[in-house]
Scaffold this motif. Sequence first.
Motif, PDB file in Angstrom:
ATOM      1  N   LEU A 160      -4.939   7.469 -11.445  1.00  0.00           N
ATOM      2  CA  LEU A 160      -4.279   6.322 -12.060  1.00  0.00           C
ATOM      3  C   LEU A 160      -5.259   5.513 -12.895  1.00  0.00           C
ATOM      4  O   LEU A 160      -4.945   5.109 -14.020  1.00  0.00           O
ATOM      5  CB  LEU A 160      -3.653   5.443 -10.977  1.00  0.00           C
ATOM      6  N   ALA A 161      -6.456   5.278 -12.374  1.00  0.00           N
ATOM      7  CA  ALA A 161      -7.458   4.519 -13.121  1.00  0.00           C
ATOM      8  C   ALA A 161      -7.803   5.205 -14.438  1.00  0.00           C
ATOM      9  O   ALA A 161      -7.927   4.556 -15.482  1.00  0.00           O
ATOM     10  CB  ALA A 161      -8.720   4.339 -12.274  1.00  0.00           C
ATOM     11  N   ALA A 176       0.829  -1.201   0.000  1.00  0.00           N
ATOM     12  CA  ALA A 176       0.000   0.000   0.000  1.00  0.00           C
ATOM     13  C   ALA A 176       0.865   1.253   0.000  1.00  0.00           C
ATOM     14  O   ALA A 176       2.010   1.247   0.451  1.00  0.00           O
ATOM     15  CB  ALA A 176      -0.921   0.004   1.223  1.00  0.00           C
ATOM     16  N   ASN A 177       0.281   2.309  -0.534  1.00  0.00           N
ATOM     17  CA  ASN A 177       0.922   3.619  -0.585  1.00  0.00           C
ATOM     18  C   ASN A 177       2.228   3.594  -1.385  1.00  0.00           C
ATOM     19  O   ASN A 177       3.217   4.225  -1.037  1.00  0.00           O
ATOM     20  CB  ASN A 177       1.187   4.171   0.817  1.00  0.00           C
ATOM     21  N   THR A 178       2.214   2.826  -2.469  1.00  0.00           N
ATOM     22  CA  THR A 178       3.282   2.842  -3.462  1.00  0.00           C
ATOM     23  C   THR A 178       2.670   3.320  -4.778  1.00  0.00           C
ATOM     24  O   THR A 178       1.443   3.380  -4.902  1.00  0.00           O
ATOM     25  CB  THR A 178       3.880   1.438  -3.660  1.00  0.00           C
ATOM     26  N   PRO A 209      -1.694   3.364  -4.723  1.00  0.00           N
ATOM     27  CA  PRO A 209      -1.887   4.576  -3.917  1.00  0.00           C
ATOM     28  C   PRO A 209      -3.088   4.428  -2.990  1.00  0.00           C
ATOM     29  O   PRO A 209      -4.060   3.745  -3.316  1.00  0.00           O
ATOM     30  CB  PRO A 209      -2.130   5.671  -4.962  1.00  0.00           C
ATOM     31  N   VAL A 210      -3.018   5.068  -1.847  1.00  0.00           N
ATOM     32  CA  VAL A 210      -4.106   4.934  -0.875  1.00  0.00           C
ATOM     33  C   VAL A 210      -5.089   6.097  -0.947  1.00  0.00           C
ATOM     34  O   VAL A 210      -6.235   5.966  -0.513  1.00  0.00           O
ATOM     35  CB  VAL A 210      -3.549   4.799   0.561  1.00  0.00           C
ATOM     36  N   GLN A 211      -4.662   7.241  -1.477  1.00  0.00           N
ATOM     37  CA  GLN A 211      -5.559   8.385  -1.573  1.00  0.00           C
ATOM     38  C   GLN A 211      -6.539   8.195  -2.726  1.00  0.00           C
ATOM     39  O   GLN A 211      -6.151   7.802  -3.827  1.00  0.00           O
ATOM     40  CB  GLN A 211      -4.759   9.672  -1.778  1.00  0.00           C
ATOM     41  N   GLU A 212      -7.805   8.491  -2.480  1.00  0.00           N
ATOM     42  CA  GLU A 212      -8.830   8.310  -3.494  1.00  0.00           C
ATOM     43  C   GLU A 212      -8.521   9.107  -4.764  1.00  0.00           C
ATOM     44  O   GLU A 212      -8.719   8.614  -5.881  1.00  0.00           O
ATOM     45  CB  GLU A 212     -10.195   8.722  -2.933  1.00  0.00           C
TER      46      GLU A 212
END
Length: 254
Positions: free
Chosen positions: A133-134, A118-120, A124-127
């Motif tokens: 990215l999506a 997580a958080n790479t 990413p962890v932020q919405e």
Amino acid sequence: MFDAKSLLDQFMGGQNQGGPNQQGFGGGRGPFGQSGGGDLLQQAGNMLGGFGGGALTGGLAGLLLGSKGGRKLAGNALTYGGMAVAGALAYRAYQNYKAGKQASPTAAAETPLLPPPANTPFNPVQEADQQSLARNLLRAMIAAAKADGHIDAAEQANIFAQMDKMNVGAEDKVFVMDELRAPLDVDAVARCARTPEEAAELYTVSLLAIDVDNPSERAYLALLAARLRLDDKLVAHLHATVEGAMEPVKQTVA
């Protein structure tokens, strides 16, 4: 509201939408500048759809990819949704490349996929980062689907007509339509990459959407790899990892 992460899951959603690490795994200047779901498969009449849902035919993926339906994801890749499977494939290839391992589809097939930390950049962890990215992964996939030139004006009209029959939101349709109508621009895809890891993931989803036996599509991949500044050995690992996660679709005899 446009939900890029949900739409990506509709393109690539796994069979187990509640599978492990279902959070997404963000657009900007790159490479590598610093600025920068929904279960459609069942709702669309239980046809084969998305990459994880079975063959690369049916659903939104099938509409875009046309006849490129000879492969499907296999093994535990089927338990991941769109963001997760893209991240897991790119992460494995990147880690094997960094470790100096030999690129091998056989070795990739024998090892279960693991979610990236997580958080790479892969996860990413932020919405906001997940949505960004999506969106970029969707753009890369649609661009790759256009690389052989089969999505002409008539095919676009057919895709839009079929989308009207699916449970796809208006803003999702607008996004897909705009991307399909835009001229093929490999540089625009490459500019989405903010980090080397994101570059690897953009290449991964492009590879999933391409028939590597088609000369024009191979040329597109080569140009994309160059624009993304991907090392040849990393490209080899990306190909091996994707190949190792796929299996041929069994053809039924009528």
